[in-house]
Design an enzyme around this catalytic site. Structure first.
Site, PDB file in Angstrom:
ATOM      1  N   ASP A  21       0.831  -1.209   0.000  1.00 29.80           N
ATOM      2  CA  ASP A  21       0.000   0.000   0.000  1.00 29.80           C
ATOM      3  C   ASP A  21       0.864   1.257   0.000  1.00 29.80           C
ATOM      4  O   ASP A  21       1.968   1.264   0.553  1.00 29.80           O
ATOM      5  CB  ASP A  21      -0.906  -0.025   1.244  1.00 29.80           C
ATOM      6  CG  ASP A  21      -2.055   0.956   1.130  1.00 29.80           C
ATOM      7  OD1 ASP A  21      -2.290   1.503   0.029  1.00 29.80           O
ATOM      8  OD2 ASP A  21      -2.730   1.186   2.150  1.00 29.80           O
ATOM      9  N   GLU A  68     -12.002  -4.871  -5.130  1.00 30.51           N
ATOM     10  CA  GLU A  68     -12.557  -3.533  -4.912  1.00 30.51           C
ATOM     11  C   GLU A  68     -11.844  -2.464  -5.758  1.00 30.51           C
ATOM     12  O   GLU A  68     -12.358  -1.363  -5.939  1.00 30.51           O
ATOM     13  CB  GLU A  68     -12.439  -3.136  -3.423  1.00 30.51           C
ATOM     14  CG  GLU A  68     -13.356  -3.914  -2.486  1.00 30.51           C
ATOM     15  CD  GLU A  68     -12.913  -5.368  -2.278  1.00 30.51           C
ATOM     16  OE1 GLU A  68     -11.698  -5.628  -2.232  1.00 30.51           O
ATOM     17  OE2 GLU A  68     -13.799  -6.240  -2.197  1.00 30.51           O
ATOM     18  N   ASN A  69     -10.649  -2.797  -6.267  1.00 28.27           N
ATOM     19  CA  ASN A  69      -9.871  -1.783  -7.004  1.00 28.27           C
ATOM     20  C   ASN A  69     -10.497  -1.382  -8.348  1.00 28.27           C
ATOM     21  O   ASN A  69     -10.114  -0.367  -8.929  1.00 28.27           O
ATOM     22  CB  ASN A  69      -8.429  -2.259  -7.237  1.00 28.27           C
ATOM     23  CG  ASN A  69      -7.574  -2.204  -5.990  1.00 28.27           C
ATOM     24  OD1 ASN A  69      -6.618  -2.971  -5.835  1.00 28.27           O
ATOM     25  ND2 ASN A  69      -7.891  -1.293  -5.063  1.00 28.27           N
ATOM     26  N   ARG A 189       1.729  -5.036   6.010  1.00 28.78           N
ATOM     27  CA  ARG A 189       1.059  -3.983   5.227  1.00 28.78           C
ATOM     28  C   ARG A 189       1.886  -2.716   5.343  1.00 28.78           C
ATOM     29  O   ARG A 189       2.229  -2.294   6.448  1.00 28.78           O
ATOM     30  CB  ARG A 189      -0.359  -3.720   5.723  1.00 28.78           C
ATOM     31  CG  ARG A 189      -1.046  -2.648   4.852  1.00 28.78           C
ATOM     32  CD  ARG A 189      -2.491  -2.411   5.203  1.00 28.78           C
ATOM     33  NE  ARG A 189      -3.111  -1.545   4.213  1.00 28.78           N
ATOM     34  CZ  ARG A 189      -4.337  -1.658   3.753  1.00 28.78           C
ATOM     35  NH1 ARG A 189      -5.109  -2.615   4.199  1.00 28.78           N
ATOM     36  NH2 ARG A 189      -4.808  -0.827   2.850  1.00 28.78           N
TER      37      ARG A 189
HETATM   38  C1  FPP Z   1      -2.052   0.188  -3.283  1.00 30.55           C
HETATM   39  O1  FPP Z   1      -1.547   1.504  -3.225  1.00 30.55           O
HETATM   40  C2  FPP Z   1      -1.481  -0.485  -4.429  1.00 30.55           C
HETATM   41  C3  FPP Z   1      -2.180  -1.033  -5.453  1.00 30.55           C
HETATM   42  C4  FPP Z   1      -3.651  -1.025  -5.530  1.00 30.55           C
HETATM   43  C5  FPP Z   1      -1.481  -1.642  -6.614  1.00 30.55           C
HETATM   44  C6  FPP Z   1      -0.318  -2.491  -6.244  1.00 30.55           C
HETATM   45  C7  FPP Z   1       0.486  -2.696  -7.475  1.00 30.55           C
HETATM   46  C8  FPP Z   1       1.838  -2.657  -7.517  1.00 30.55           C
HETATM   47  C9  FPP Z   1       2.723  -2.544  -6.355  1.00 30.55           C
HETATM   48  C10 FPP Z   1       2.546  -2.717  -8.797  1.00 30.55           C
HETATM   49  C11 FPP Z   1       2.407  -3.940  -9.606  1.00 30.55           C
HETATM   50  C12 FPP Z   1       2.754  -5.195  -8.893  1.00 30.55           C
HETATM   51  C13 FPP Z   1       3.139  -6.291  -9.554  1.00 30.55           C
HETATM   52  C14 FPP Z   1       3.357  -7.567  -8.846  1.00 30.55           C
HETATM   53  C15 FPP Z   1       3.386  -6.265 -10.999  1.00 30.55           C
HETATM   54  P1  FPP Z   1      -2.555   2.702  -3.403  1.00 30.55           P
HETATM   55  O2  FPP Z   1      -2.647   3.041  -4.837  1.00 30.55           O
HETATM   56  O3  FPP Z   1      -3.869   2.369  -2.755  1.00 30.55           O
HETATM   57  O4  FPP Z   1      -1.821   3.829  -2.602  1.00 30.55           O
HETATM   58  P2  FPP Z   1      -2.509   4.984  -1.768  1.00 30.55           P
HETATM   59  O5  FPP Z   1      -3.216   4.332  -0.613  1.00 30.55           O
HETATM   60  O6  FPP Z   1      -1.347   5.806  -1.329  1.00 30.55           O
HETATM   61  O7  FPP Z   1      -3.438   5.725  -2.684  1.00 30.55           O
END
Ligand code: FPP
Length: 243
Positions: A21, A68-69, A189
């Protein structure tokens, strides 16, 4: 077949799961679009995978995209899907060379056909690799996984392949996406949020949790080592009393 058993206190974690995250905030802090943070986050994955063998971590599971994304903007979702395709193209050779066995969990039905075939190919390419087991969760949600597992289990009951009276705690895990994986010993996390966000709900019943403040793109192999190192001091009792 019996499920692999979690490690006991004093050992390092055999299976570490990570909620990666903080990519969006990391990018915003730099005045860049959120996708810039996801790209930096994807680069971190390689470093963390490479740190696993020395730490005795046999299984690493990362949460890349939740059920949920899809609620994010269309451009962020499309950018993430394209990032997953690029990650597979760019990393396939190195993963194979580093003896990393890659698996994907989550519901593939909603993913585009091109991505799904690339996921299948990477799984096939690395199927015999033995150094680290990397599981990438895409369109994954713990509740969704349990619902899909229950549907398959119910079908087996309807077909007469499974006696409902024989269903116990050992039965459902065989229908989960993670059926070949041991349960996670440690769930990390990043980014300071202390939530589990529908990640490995069934499997984490006895996992230890570590919530670290670092945003995922800044989570270095060194910090991973420290976080994993702290696990050995935990007293895991699984509901029992230490003699
Ligand atoms: C959460 O951070 C992260 C995600 C929803 C995407 C995770 C993806 C990656 C780390 C890159 C790709 C991974 C692989 C294995 C290819 P957020 O966007 O919710 O951050 P925020 O809470 O600061 O908005």
């Amino acid at each position: 077949m019996a499920q692999p058993q979690p490690k006991q206190s004093g050992d390092g974690p055999r299976h570490v799961a990570i909620i990666m995250d903080g990519n969006g905030r990391w990018a915003t802090q730099r005045g860049r679009p959120r996708l810039f943070g996801h790209q930096a986050g994807a680069r971190r994955v390689r470093e963390i995978v490479e740190a696993c063998p020395d730490l005795g971590v046999d299984y690493l599971t990362v949460f890349a995209f939740s059920t949920e994304n899809w609620k994010r903007t269309q451009s962020e979702v499309a950018g993430l899907m394209s990032l997953f395709r690029r990650y597979i193209t760019r990393e396939a050779k190195a993963l194979k060379a580093n003896d990393v066995c890659v698996r994907f969990i989550g519901d593939r039905v909603r993913l585009d056909a091109k991505l799904v075939s690339m996921m299948d190919e990477l799984e096939a390419l690395t199927a015999n690799c033995r150094s680290v087991n990397l599981t990438i969760a895409i369109n994954y949600g713990g509740r969704d996984e349990v619902a899909r597992a229950t549907k398959r289990l119910a079908r087996d009951v309807a077909l007469g392949k499974l006696d409902p009276e024989a269903v116990d705690e050992e039965t459902l895990p065989k229908y989960l996406d993670t059926c070949v994986l041991p349960d996670p010993d440690l769930v990390i996390r990043t980014s300071g949020e202390a939530r589990i966000s529908n990640f490995l709900l069934w499997q984490s019943a006895y996992a230890e949790y570590e919530f670290v403040d670092t945003l995922w793109p800044d989570f270095s192999a060194e910090e991973f080592r420290k976080t994993v190192g702290g696990f050995g001091t935990r007293d895991r009792r699984y509901g029992a009393v230490r003699a």
